[in-house]
Design a protein around this motif. Sequence first.
Motif, PDB file in Angstrom:
ATOM      1  N   ASP A  53       0.819  -1.216   0.000  1.00 21.60           N
ATOM      2  CA  ASP A  53       0.000   0.000   0.000  1.00 21.60           C
ATOM      3  C   ASP A  53       0.856   1.272   0.000  1.00 21.60           C
ATOM      4  N   GLY A  54       1.890   1.298  -0.840  1.00 23.52           N
ATOM      5  CA  GLY A  54       2.726   2.480  -0.984  1.00 23.52           C
ATOM      6  C   GLY A  54       3.860   2.597   0.003  1.00 23.52           C
ATOM      7  N   GLN A  72       0.435  -6.761  17.595  1.00 23.89           N
ATOM      8  CA  GLN A  72      -0.298  -5.537  17.866  1.00 23.89           C
ATOM      9  C   GLN A  72      -0.518  -5.322  19.366  1.00 23.89           C
ATOM     10  N   ARG A  73      -0.466  -6.391  20.124  1.00 22.91           N
ATOM     11  CA  ARG A  73      -0.802  -6.299  21.554  1.00 22.91           C
ATOM     12  C   ARG A  73       0.288  -5.544  22.311  1.00 22.91           C
ATOM     13  N   GLU A 107     -12.754  -3.279   8.300  1.00 24.52           N
ATOM     14  CA  GLU A 107     -12.299  -2.086   7.593  1.00 24.52           C
ATOM     15  C   GLU A 107     -10.794  -1.978   7.587  1.00 24.52           C
ATOM     16  N   THR A 108     -10.147  -2.443   8.642  1.00 24.43           N
ATOM     17  CA  THR A 108      -8.681  -2.457   8.708  1.00 24.43           C
ATOM     18  C   THR A 108      -8.227  -3.816   9.217  1.00 24.43           C
ATOM     19  N   VAL A 109      -6.990  -4.176   8.877  1.00 25.66           N
ATOM     20  CA  VAL A 109      -6.422  -5.438   9.367  1.00 25.66           C
ATOM     21  C   VAL A 109      -5.039  -5.165   9.952  1.00 25.66           C
ATOM     22  N   PRO A 110      -4.644  -5.945  10.960  1.00 21.50           N
ATOM     23  CA  PRO A 110      -3.291  -5.794  11.505  1.00 21.50           C
ATOM     24  C   PRO A 110      -2.271  -6.323  10.509  1.00 21.50           C
ATOM     25  N   VAL A 111      -1.169  -5.627  10.399  1.00 29.69           N
ATOM     26  CA  VAL A 111      -0.092  -5.984   9.473  1.00 29.69           C
ATOM     27  C   VAL A 111       1.239  -5.745  10.190  1.00 29.69           C
ATOM     28  N   ALA A 112       2.172  -6.674  10.015  1.00 28.59           N
ATOM     29  CA  ALA A 112       3.526  -6.490  10.538  1.00 28.59           C
ATOM     30  C   ALA A 112       4.453  -6.276   9.349  1.00 28.59           C
ATOM     31  N   VAL A 113       4.977  -5.064   9.202  1.00 30.11           N
ATOM     32  CA  VAL A 113       5.844  -4.697   8.077  1.00 30.11           C
ATOM     33  C   VAL A 113       7.282  -4.650   8.576  1.00 30.11           C
ATOM     34  N   ASP A 114       8.093  -5.612   8.131  1.00 30.11           N
ATOM     35  CA  ASP A 114       9.471  -5.736   8.626  1.00 30.11           C
ATOM     36  C   ASP A 114       9.502  -5.698  10.149  1.00 30.11           C
ATOM     37  N   GLY A 115       8.526  -6.392  10.760  1.00 31.62           N
ATOM     38  CA  GLY A 115       8.470  -6.517  12.210  1.00 31.62           C
ATOM     39  C   GLY A 115       7.762  -5.399  12.933  1.00 31.62           C
ATOM     40  N   GLU A 116       7.338  -4.333  12.230  1.00 31.59           N
ATOM     41  CA  GLU A 116       6.661  -3.210  12.875  1.00 31.59           C
ATOM     42  C   GLU A 116       5.148  -3.365  12.754  1.00 31.59           C
ATOM     43  N   ALA A 117       4.458  -3.171  13.857  1.00 29.47           N
ATOM     44  CA  ALA A 117       3.014  -3.386  13.911  1.00 29.47           C
ATOM     45  C   ALA A 117       2.257  -2.186  13.353  1.00 29.47           C
ATOM     46  N   ARG A 131      -1.776  -1.038  11.289  1.00 26.73           N
ATOM     47  CA  ARG A 131      -3.118  -1.409  10.825  1.00 26.73           C
ATOM     48  C   ARG A 131      -3.351  -0.680   9.506  1.00 26.73           C
ATOM     49  N   LEU A 132      -3.758  -1.426   8.482  1.00 23.66           N
ATOM     50  CA  LEU A 132      -3.961  -0.849   7.155  1.00 23.66           C
ATOM     51  C   LEU A 132      -5.387  -1.091   6.693  1.00 23.66           C
TER      52      LEU A 132
END
Length: 448
Positions: free
Chosen positions: A260-261, A278-279, A389-399, A401-402
């Motif tokens: 997503d960019g 995310q917790r 509407e949004t989902v949790p995502v871990a991008v290179d280990g960083e939490a 929501r997208l």
Amino acid sequence: MVRVVGSTVSRAGAQARFLARLALLFVLAAVVALLAVSGIGGLLILPVGVAGLAVTAAGIWWVLSRRGVVRVAAALLALAAPAGVVVLYAWANLWPAALTSVLLLAAAVACMRAALGRVRPHGRSHAIRATEGVRPRNPVLIMNPKSGGGKVGRFGLVEKAEEFGARVVLLDTTVETDVAEIARQAVAGGADLLGVAGGDGTQARVAQVAADHGLPFLVISAGTRNHFALDLGLDRDDPARCLDALTDGEELRVDLGMVDGRAFVNTVSFGVYAQIVQRPEYRDAKADTALAALPDLLLGYSGSALDARTDDTRLETPQAVLVSNNPYARPEPMTAGGRRPRLDGGTLGVVAVRVTTAAQAADVALRGSRADALHVLTTPRITLDSEAETVPVAVDGEALRLPTPVTCTIRPRALRVLVPRHRPGTMKATQPVDWRAILTIALGRTTS
């Protein structure tokens, strides 16, 4: 000249045939070892070992998906199964045959890969082609003093970078900092190279700015795990050696993943892992947090159900999806391991899993990527959707929501990475075991 080339090819083919036949001989010897040491009973070594592995996998599944007494009993089962196999081997005096067989099969696999390397020589060298690097005149390096437990200070990275003529920007870790904006300001100030001493998440944000401006990028392995540095072949034990690229470097053109960019250099995770990180309590108690959350997440009692689709594949309600910037050699990223043979293949790696029973867990343990519950594929694009509407995502280990749907793509060869000419961890691509090709070579036929 033609005769020399032909002679070289013929010699490589002869070596491949010899190695392929030697590999088959080792396999036969492994079977003979089982029979010779223990008679027909020696053949029980394989089914007993397989059964032990299946029971262990089932026990681990129950540990992750259950609570209370069932979890404790499952943990005991997972520990008792391999111990029971060892005890049975010792009681029946099967362990010499088992050990001999394992060693012979290991030798067979080594010969198979060597044989395939003779007929597929591209598999014997590092896949990323390096070009001569240009020495930067105004490099700017962004450093996180807290990353990796304080590696910036421990290895004297600021002082060493300044000795090489770099300008160092130390991040203030007491406040939230936009490292991408710092990088953009550095470009506006005339930087001709951007670099980062920090974790992979920070690396990705600055790498995106470097790629957008066509500037070379320097990776300094001062993070905790340094997965990106690992696949670039950099020294993860001494991050100061990464600075050698400023005076004696070469350039690699590698791909940059996008979600997503937003850029990622390693992986984007969806599903169970992404929901756990995310917790707020996860950072201080990773194991306890995961064990508390997994039963509801794995059995579908909590969390948002996902659907994933590529141009030609649909994955319905996977529990976890890992998307990587180029595929890993094996689906080990699901367990935080593995390496990528190349970073310039122009494709995303996808590993998706949906395990709901102990039998499926055992199947994954026994058959790996061939198991029905595990999907391993490559694609230039994948989209994940959910009713949420949004989902949790871990991008290179960083939490994060997208908003849904979330699309992952890849920018082929978008990033110019400046690396030291001498890198201790440069990966040699290995050939996967291909029984059909080995038989073909052993029979003296050609293979592609």
